[in-house]
Design a protein around this motif. Structure first.
Motif, PDB file in Angstrom:
ATOM      1  N   THR A 173       0.802  -1.223   0.000  1.00 37.78           N
ATOM      2  CA  THR A 173       0.000   0.000   0.000  1.00 37.78           C
ATOM      3  C   THR A 173       0.838   1.278   0.000  1.00 37.78           C
ATOM      4  O   THR A 173       0.367   2.316  -0.449  1.00 37.78           O
ATOM      5  CB  THR A 173      -0.931   0.044   1.217  1.00 37.78           C
ATOM      6  N   GLU A 174       2.077   1.226   0.517  1.00 40.53           N
ATOM      7  CA  GLU A 174       2.869   2.452   0.564  1.00 40.53           C
ATOM      8  C   GLU A 174       4.357   2.140   0.621  1.00 40.53           C
ATOM      9  O   GLU A 174       4.774   1.069   1.091  1.00 40.53           O
ATOM     10  CB  GLU A 174       2.476   3.305   1.766  1.00 40.53           C
ATOM     11  N   ARG A 197       9.257   6.398  -9.052  1.00 37.96           N
ATOM     12  CA  ARG A 197       8.219   5.512  -9.574  1.00 37.96           C
ATOM     13  C   ARG A 197       8.533   4.096  -9.091  1.00 37.96           C
ATOM     14  O   ARG A 197       9.695   3.751  -8.879  1.00 37.96           O
ATOM     15  CB  ARG A 197       8.193   5.583 -11.107  1.00 37.96           C
ATOM     16  N   HIS A 199       7.916  -0.229  -9.407  1.00 36.41           N
ATOM     17  CA  HIS A 199       7.555  -1.378 -10.233  1.00 36.41           C
ATOM     18  C   HIS A 199       7.553  -2.628  -9.355  1.00 36.41           C
ATOM     19  O   HIS A 199       8.413  -2.770  -8.485  1.00 36.41           O
ATOM     20  CB  HIS A 199       8.535  -1.558 -11.390  1.00 36.41           C
ATOM     21  N   TYR A 227       3.456  -4.500 -12.556  1.00 30.48           N
ATOM     22  CA  TYR A 227       2.789  -3.267 -12.088  1.00 30.48           C
ATOM     23  C   TYR A 227       3.783  -2.125 -12.143  1.00 30.48           C
ATOM     24  O   TYR A 227       4.954  -2.268 -11.765  1.00 30.48           O
ATOM     25  CB  TYR A 227       2.274  -3.418 -10.657  1.00 30.48           C
ATOM     26  N   SER A 228       3.327  -0.969 -12.607  1.00 26.98           N
ATOM     27  CA  SER A 228       4.114   0.265 -12.569  1.00 26.98           C
ATOM     28  C   SER A 228       3.229   1.369 -12.009  1.00 26.98           C
ATOM     29  O   SER A 228       2.102   1.564 -12.472  1.00 26.98           O
ATOM     30  CB  SER A 228       4.606   0.647 -13.971  1.00 26.98           C
ATOM     31  N   SER A 229       3.746   2.088 -11.043  1.00 30.05           N
ATOM     32  CA  SER A 229       2.974   3.132 -10.374  1.00 30.05           C
ATOM     33  C   SER A 229       3.015   4.427 -11.167  1.00 30.05           C
ATOM     34  O   SER A 229       3.834   4.588 -12.084  1.00 30.05           O
ATOM     35  CB  SER A 229       3.543   3.377  -8.977  1.00 30.05           C
ATOM     36  N   GLU A 231       4.089   8.419 -11.389  1.00 32.69           N
ATOM     37  CA  GLU A 231       5.303   9.099 -10.957  1.00 32.69           C
ATOM     38  C   GLU A 231       4.961  10.053  -9.815  1.00 32.69           C
ATOM     39  O   GLU A 231       4.015  10.835  -9.910  1.00 32.69           O
ATOM     40  CB  GLU A 231       5.908   9.858 -12.140  1.00 32.69           C
ATOM     41  N   ARG A 244       2.096   6.941  -0.976  1.00 32.93           N
ATOM     42  CA  ARG A 244       0.970   6.021  -0.855  1.00 32.93           C
ATOM     43  C   ARG A 244       0.421   5.702  -2.242  1.00 32.93           C
ATOM     44  O   ARG A 244       0.109   6.605  -3.022  1.00 32.93           O
ATOM     45  CB  ARG A 244      -0.119   6.640   0.022  1.00 32.93           C
ATOM     46  N   LEU A 245       0.337   4.431  -2.563  1.00 32.32           N
ATOM     47  CA  LEU A 245      -0.132   4.017  -3.879  1.00 32.32           C
ATOM     48  C   LEU A 245      -1.609   4.354  -4.039  1.00 32.32           C
ATOM     49  O   LEU A 245      -2.357   4.372  -3.051  1.00 32.32           O
ATOM     50  CB  LEU A 245       0.102   2.524  -4.067  1.00 32.32           C
ATOM     51  N   VAL A 249      -1.784  -2.736  -4.085  1.00 32.10           N
ATOM     52  CA  VAL A 249      -1.229  -3.455  -5.226  1.00 32.10           C
ATOM     53  C   VAL A 249      -0.815  -4.853  -4.797  1.00 32.10           C
ATOM     54  O   VAL A 249      -0.098  -5.025  -3.802  1.00 32.10           O
ATOM     55  CB  VAL A 249      -0.023  -2.707  -5.817  1.00 32.10           C
ATOM     56  N   CYS A 251       1.479  -7.738  -5.223  1.00 31.81           N
ATOM     57  CA  CYS A 251       2.790  -8.057  -5.784  1.00 31.81           C
ATOM     58  C   CYS A 251       2.935  -9.572  -5.819  1.00 31.81           C
ATOM     59  O   CYS A 251       3.057 -10.219  -4.778  1.00 31.81           O
ATOM     60  CB  CYS A 251       3.902  -7.431  -4.955  1.00 31.81           C
TER      61      CYS A 251
END
Length: 361
Positions: A173-174, A197, A199, A227-229, A231, A244-245, A249, A251
């Motif tokens: 989550t973060e 960023r 991944h 997964y890529s967040s 920026e 914080r995403l 996510v 993983c």
């Protein structure tokens, strides 16, 4: 005499599915499946727990199959009926996905980094190794503890840091990152990146020694990122900065890459731009030892292993943020007994979740 009815008998299949898909808590689906044999059959046969899990965490669409090492299902040749095997598979998926989605929302929340794997460059190895970013505490042996990139004339050259997580399947989550402040240099410059960023993914091939000495390596040819967040801008401050995403996510594979984009600080001694990081934290919910994964090559598909139906001990503090709101405290033992088929679920309708008597069928 009061007339009661079962709406599953009165409504068509599509309408019943639309109603039951409104349930967003796996515990509610377990309760529904314990109402009667017909309701249990409807929930299991239509894979409602699996559908809920896939809606919440689409990464599970890559599950090739679900296995339970401890399951004791008779061989099809012994029972002489393929429908039996199919039904046992549906029951197993019902149990596993119900427990899985509940675990994604409410397993203990904590730090998820196991160790450092590699950095794209290191200025002075091993004194300025990436491993310094995961060590707890302050300076090591009276010297500053941090990772430093090699210097670059071009401030746009990025850097990457790769970490192994504590489990092959985690809900992240973060991520927290603390840029390094070089208090031993004139003016105490802070060597942050401009932005960052993230991944997440898995190794292309099994890793021989993931906990060996970290290497200088871009790692792009060793991992597949699923997964890529977005920026995130990074402040030129030496505090632990929280990223914080947008949403929790999943993983799968247990690998995280931090991509540090752009350089801010030029070192006075050589006129080159550097990025330095003092500390990295990754927070979320590890799903082991209850669940494990076996990757099936570069395709990204994997086998989901239900290793145990026993949840880890829940922390005393309420961790309802961080990725999933708990829709009420769930009695794990009671829920899991129902999923195992051991007894009925006795729900207290006089609790705070009390419903109107008119809704009782």
């Amino acid at each position: 005499m009061e007339i009661r009815m079962d709406f599953l008998d009165w409504l068509d299949h599509d309408t019943s599915m639309k109603i039951l898909r409104c349930l967003e808590d796996p515990a509610d689906l377990v309760r529904v499946s314990s109402v009667s044999r017909s309701w249990r059959h409807f929930v299991i046969a239509n894979g409602l727990c699996k559908q809920l899990c896939l809606r919440m965490f689409p990464h599970f669409l890559r599950v090739e199959c679900v296995i339970e090492p401890s399951c004791d299902i008779e061989k099809a040749s012994e029972v002489g009926c393929s429908k039996f095997v199919e039904w046992e598979t549906l029951k197993r998926e019902h149990k596993v996905y119900a427990f899985l989605v509940q675990g994604c929302m409410s397993f203990p929340f904590g730090k998820c980094i196991l160790d450092a794997i590699s950095a794209s460059s290191t200025d002075n190895f091993p004194e300025e190794s990436i491993r310094n970013t995961v060590q707890q505490g302050g300076p090591i042996e009276s010297r500053a503890s941090y990772w430093s990139s090699k210097g670059q004339r071009d401030a746009a050259v990025p850097e990457t840091l790769v970490y192994k997580l504590v489990a092959d399947i985690c809900v992240i989550t973060e991520i927290n990152i603390q840029p390094f402040k070089a208090y031993f240099q004139r003016g105490s410059p802070i060597y942050s990146a401009i932005s960052v960023r993230f991944h997440m993914g898995h190794p292309i091939h099994p890793m021989d020694d993931p906990l060996g000495e970290p290497l200088d390596d871009s790692a792009d040819d060793k991992f597949i990122w699923t997964y890529s967040s977005p920026e995130f801008p990074m402040a030129q401050e030496s505090s632990l900065q929280n990223f914080r995403l947008p949403e929790p996510v999943l993983c799968i594979g247990g690998i995280l890459q931090i991509e540090l984009l752009g350089r801010v600080q030029r070192q006075e001694m050589d006129g080159l731009f550097y990025i330095c990081v003092a500390q990295v934290q990754v927070k979320g919910r590890p799903l082991s030892p209850a669940f494990g994964v076996e990757m099936l090559g570069p395709s990204g598909k994997f086998i989901l292993k239900a290793e145990s139906c026993n949840p880890p001990n829940l922390p005393d503090e309420d961790s309802s943020y961080h990725g999933g709101h708990l829709h009420g405290r769930v009695d794990w033992e009671q829920i899991m007994n129902v999923l195992r088929g051991e007894g009925d679920f006795e729900y207290d309708w006089n609790s705070e979740d009390e419903v109107d008597d008119e809704l009782a069928f």
